[in-house]
Each structure stands twice: as C-alpha cells, then as structure tokens.
Write an enzyme that holds these catalytic residues in place. Sequence first.
Site, PDB file in Angstrom:
ATOM      1  N   THR A 120     -24.632  -1.907 -66.737  1.00  0.00           N
ATOM      2  CA  THR A 120     -24.159  -0.560 -67.044  1.00  0.00           C
ATOM      3  C   THR A 120     -25.168   0.458 -66.535  1.00  0.00           C
ATOM      4  OG1 THR A 120     -23.303  -1.503 -69.064  1.00  0.00           O
ATOM      5  CG2 THR A 120     -23.297   0.891 -68.893  1.00  0.00           C
ATOM      6  N   GLN A 121     -24.713   1.364 -65.721  1.00  0.00           N
ATOM      7  CA  GLN A 121     -25.597   2.408 -65.221  1.00  0.00           C
ATOM      8  C   GLN A 121     -25.247   3.755 -65.810  1.00  0.00           C
ATOM      9  OE1 GLN A 121     -28.173   1.515 -63.875  1.00  0.00           O
ATOM     10  NE2 GLN A 121     -27.750  -0.449 -62.907  1.00  0.00           N
TER      11      GLN A 121
END
Lengths: 290, 261, 263
Positions: free
Chosen positions: B33-34
């Site tokens: 997850t960015q």
Amino acid sequence: MTSIGTGYDLANSIFSPDGRNFQVEYAVKAVENGGTSIGIRCKDGVVLAVEKVITSKLLKPGANKRIATIDKHLGVVYSGMVPDGHHFVDRARDEARAWRETFKTPISTSDLSSRMGGYLQAYTLYQSVRPFGITAIIGGFDSELEAPVDGQVGSGPSIGAGGKVEGKHGGPGLYMIEPSGMYWGYYGAATGKGRQAAKAELEKLNLAEGTLDLKQAVKEAAKIIYIAQQDNKDKEFELEMSWISNADGPTKGRHMEVPKDLLEEAERLAKKAISEDDEEEEEGNEKMEE
Amino acid sequence: MDHRPQAWGRPRDDVYGAYDASYLQANGPNQHTQSPIVTGTSVVAMKFKDGVVMAADNLASYGSLARFTDVKRIRTFADTSIIGFGGDVSDMQYLDRHLTELGIDEAYQSEAGHTLNARNLHKYLSNLLYNRRSKFDPLWNHLLVAGLDEESRPFLAAADLLGTTFTSPSLATGFGGMLAQPIMRRYVPDEAAVAGVSRDQAVEVIRECMKVLFYRDARSLDSYSLAIVTKDGVELRENEKLEQQSWAFADRIKGYGTQTV
Amino acid sequence: MAMFSQNPVLNGPNYSFAEVPKDAVDGLREHRFNPYTDNGGSTLAIAGADFAIMAGDTRLTSGYSINTRYAPKVFKIGGTTSSQDDANLLLSVVGYAADGEALQERLDAICKMYRYRHGKPMSVSACAKRLSTIMYQKRFFPYYVYAILGGLDEDGRGAVYSYDPVGSFEREQCRAGGAAASLIMPFLDNQVNFKNQYVPGTGVGHELKERERLPLPRNEVEVLVKDAFDSAVERHIEVGDGLQIMIITKDGIEEKVLPLKRD
C-alpha cells in the site's frame, strides 16, 4: 468378547466377517468409562455439563477445565480419553477458524458437527491410526440476527432483497459425535458412565416441546449429573457447566461458563433433590419391610 | 480459442481489438500500500469520570466522492473496549477480522474471562502497526483505542500507521485534531480535569465536535456512530444524526466562490 | 473486425496479452511511503560528581499539532519489575517517537536478560556499548532517534553517553538532544563546561586563563536544566507542556515533572 483371537480386532480398516469394526467398538468402551457429559437444547439456548471425576486430591479445584470454547458461540464437552478430547478441541478450533477465513462468517453448529464427524470417521479407515476414544457433545447458538460478515462495514441495501433470506434462521443446536464419526442432532444428549440414568432423566424433560428455558435447563442439568453419579458415589467429582443463550439472553450469544452463583444454586438444588429421593427410597423400603 | 484463465470473460480480441492487460501485472513485483483508497475521516474521543466517549461519522470517501454512507468505523472488542478507525477502510476491515480472531482465541481461556484490557489491546495494535510500517507495508490507519485499564480507570490512546502512540484525556484523528481537539481540551485540559466531567457532559461535547466537523470537513457526514465505554460495558449507537445544525455562520464567510465581498 | 485489433490476426482469433505493447511508462513515477516522522521535543542530560540528571519535555507533536501534552521521553532501564523501581540506568529518546519506544523496549529487555543471566545489573559502560551495537545493527534502516544514556559509573560518578541515530557514541559531561538541541547546547557549553569563561585579570588575548572546570553541585544543575527548557520553550514551537526530570544517585532514581508553558 467374541472378537478376541479372531484377528479382526487388531486394526481399523479391516471388517469382521459379520460387518463390524471392532476398533471402533473398543473406542466406545473407552467412552463408557469416562465421566458423564450431557447437553440440553432448550427453547432459548444450550447447556453443557460434565461430571469431572477428581483423580487426585493434589489437583487444584476448578482448574483443568473439561468444557472448551470452539468459537464465540460454540462449546464442546466430551467423555472418554481426555487427551483425545484435547485434540478434538484443537481440530474443532482450526475448523471454525478456517471457516471464518473462507466465508467471513461464523461456522454453524451443524456445519461444525459435520466437519468433526467427517474428521472422526477418517480415523476409522486406516491401519495407522486408532479411532477417537471420546464421544463429544457440541452445543452452539447460531445467531438469529441478520449475520454480518466478519469485517463488514455497512448494513447493505435498505430496500429489496439484498441477498437476505427471509424468515427465521439460526437458533440453538446440539449434536453428539461418536467414535465412529456418526453424529446426530439432539434435544438432549448424554454420554459417559452415567449415560443411561442421564438419558432417562432427559426424556422426562420433554425437551421437544420447547417449554424449558435456559435457567431451568441449568438446574436440570446439574440435577441430572448428580443423579447419573449416584451409582458411582465413592468417586469424588466436580460439576462443570457452560451455557449459550441468544443475543438477548444472559450470555449474549456467547458460549461461557455458567456464573458461579447460578452454578452453586443449581448444585444446591441438585443435592437437595437427590437427598429427597434417597429419603423416599428409604421410606419405600421401610414400607416394604412392613 | 484461448482457455487460459486470464482470458476468461474478456472481450474477444478479433472482435474488439487487443485487450490492454497491463494492469494485470502478470509477473510484476508485489505491491505494498502506497496510499489509502477508500477512507474514513476523523475519530474523536474524550474521557469522563467513569469511562470514555467516542464518535466517528459513517462515511467512507473515495477521494472526494462520498462513496459509502453507512460505514461503521467504531468496532468493539470483547464487549469491554472500543476502537475507532480513521484512514483506509479495507485496512480497517483487515484489522477487524484480525481482532475477531484474537477475540476468539481469548475466549478459549474462559476461566479468567477476557484477559486483554484496553491498554493491552492498544499495545497489541500499535506493535502490529509499527511492525507493518517497518516492513514498508503499512496499515493505513489512525486508531483510537478506548476502554478501561488494569485498574478500571478510563483509558484512551492513539496509534497511527507509523506506530506512533500517545495518550491524552481527549484525542482526535485527522481533521478532528485541528477542529475537535481544541473544543475537547476546554473541558479536559489535563488528566485531573477528567474526574469533573460527567457522562452526559462528555456526550454533549462529543456531539458538538461532530457538528463542528460536519460544518468544516468536506469529507464528513451528518450520520455518525457514538460509543460510550464504562465498567458496565460498551454502548454503541451506529445511526446517530446531527441535530440542531445552524448554518447561520455560513452567511458571514466571505471571500469564496463568486462573491465579490 | 480484426482490423480494429492493434496486432495483426494471423490465423483466426488469438489472444495477445504477452505481445501487446504495454501502456508507455514515461519514466518512473513513484509515490513512496515514508516510514519516518518527527515528533519534536527536546532532551538534556548532565553528569555531576555523584549524580546524573536526565530531562526531557513531555510534548509530542505531529507537524503543528500537539498530539499530547504528556508523553515522557526519559525512561528507567533494566529494572526487574514493571514499575522499574530497581532500575540503575536512564535512557532518553527524542526524534521519531515510535522508534524511540521500540528502542527503549529493546534495550530494557536486553538489560533485563543480562540481569537475570549474570545476577547483577548491567554497568553503564557495558550498556552504552550495547546500545551502540543495537543502533548500528539498524544502520541501513535506522532508529530515527537521538538517544542519551545516563547512570553512575563504576566509581560512582555521573555518566552520560550520547548517540547519533546510527549508534556513534561518546561519553560527555553534558548533552542536549532533539528539536531544541541547537538552542540548549551552546548554553550548556557555557554553563557546564565554562566555555568562553575566563578568570578576570589574568591577562589579555591568549594570556587569559580559562575558568577551572569543576563538576556542578546538584541544586545548581537542577536550576540550569529548568532554565534551559524555559528558554527553549520560548523559541521552539515543538517544545513545551511539561518538564520531566530524572536524577540518578547512589540512593536510586528520583523523578519529577514540572510545568512548562503550554502555548
């Protein structure tokens, strides 16, 4: 023991010529020597109770529980070989967890019983294993409320079907699994040493009518364990009880130990009931003598 | 005809032209997850003499789109603690399932009842968040954990995606940190002040905070969840509505839109 | 219809994921997660003749927001109980609070293990080296903290060891760390190490004699610490709320919390 010396009792996976699996039958013998376990399915919940025979005075009272929690809403009690019971419990917990992982919803009492029935049955098929030396009673309360999916955030469509099944669902469940893997659903189940007496008492409760409520069931369960123990008076025992109600009931849909005060009251009533029985018996005997 | 699963249910190439499969990332690296996708905004909470009140609105936004309007962002644990989730909703669901499993494991030890109090739960969650951030795969949430500690005193603490933790008589995540915290601090400036705040007062303050947040936070909603945790357990109401809104102040706001002051 | 296909159909229908040119990626566009943050605050440690004093403000910030007014930065290390009553070391951490807590817990666990295994508490010098190793082991993903370790050395003198985030360390008479380090440290140089203090009338220029360096008495040091923080609070927005002071002497560790400005 007609089987002895025939060789047909030496392994699972071999039938005797008259179609019996002696290993399974011997396992049942192991169960018949264990402390009595019972389960009562009443209108608003399930009660599990066990006669825990005290094998040593050096054991701490109240420790070494015999009734186990499988999922929030599921409990198990068993008679027979305690280590086998522990493994049964471990497996049942794994099944319940795996079910949650795949379906994101709690396993139902019947589904768990089916899975565990299948598991026990597999232990009757192979040379390399022996059957479980226990008969287990599984009690549960499947939520009557609309079951949310684990981790669900919303409540779904407010109109239309929205995938919801109309009508009543959920409720109390009680199943008993034998060493053969055979399992049935019951209104009242009993196993272990005092099962005959316990079954006779359970039948008197007319459980199928659905009139008995949970608090009464707790008291009846205590009484039944005490009655079933009558033939085995020399052994000391502890009474262990758990219960499961619906979401509005005293356990809020969870499987928990019966609270101490209620347990003590039930035990007191049970003791009173059997002592009255004894007196009546004695009176009867006296009359007979007259 | 191609029977590979990758081709199932896709428009036929010869009819519709080549399918752009670049997004499939057939053999690309795993993605961490960015950034969060579907998000919840503020969670606010304050202590009072017997427990903690917490609130979070029922909105999950997809960027600036009000995507889901009945998302319940306050979760209970073991009927004794509550957790309010700000940030990514899917990570919240992951944590919720994780906590359900933890709750069941706890229930196996029926003898002592539940052994995890709110402080233990907060430590558990903050360690989880810190370990995930250390793997560069964070759970994109800012949590408030409330309940009672080992001595049955009100407990309230926060943990965020970096594993930063802190505790205070009042806490708020996100926008609430700017808008609600100053209001709450008027009532509970320090730990000593907590004893002087009643349950009703605390609920009142929290409702007021939710109103202020709805006035000024563009990613908020007027339907919210309110939870009160005391020694008697958790009271969770998930469909509260903001009452007695007054937008009269809006009249005095100058300098936006097409107004020429 | 095949004419709409971007790649030529040779013999009947075919699928083409592998062959299709991917959307042109014009250079690398990356949005990376930043695993660090700065939670502000300041710490300070001074070693005396027979004591060491460690102090830190209790404010914890994120940007311009105050997360809490009470988050201690000074910890007792190596006790055998949860209350840490029998601890013999002090650690202050400032910078990224989550790393600070992780570091503190790890060092504490190690000191506890040492104590159980050897039947005696860890010495400050041993712990100082160990802390350096812990921090250096994470050289390529460091604990983003400025740590200071305090205690009494084998001779009963106050000892202060200061660290950078990758474990470089040094024993010092005094050290300030964190947001207001640059404000406090020059003050300490002057007031503790008597930098730029000369004995009047000893000459001019290089002839001037430096004031003799002597360890300060405890009461003076306590005042010095409070003054240092009161000044830092005036000039740094991330410092304030409360001042936690721990003093370690042969009789144990004393802790007090004094108010600082909350603006």
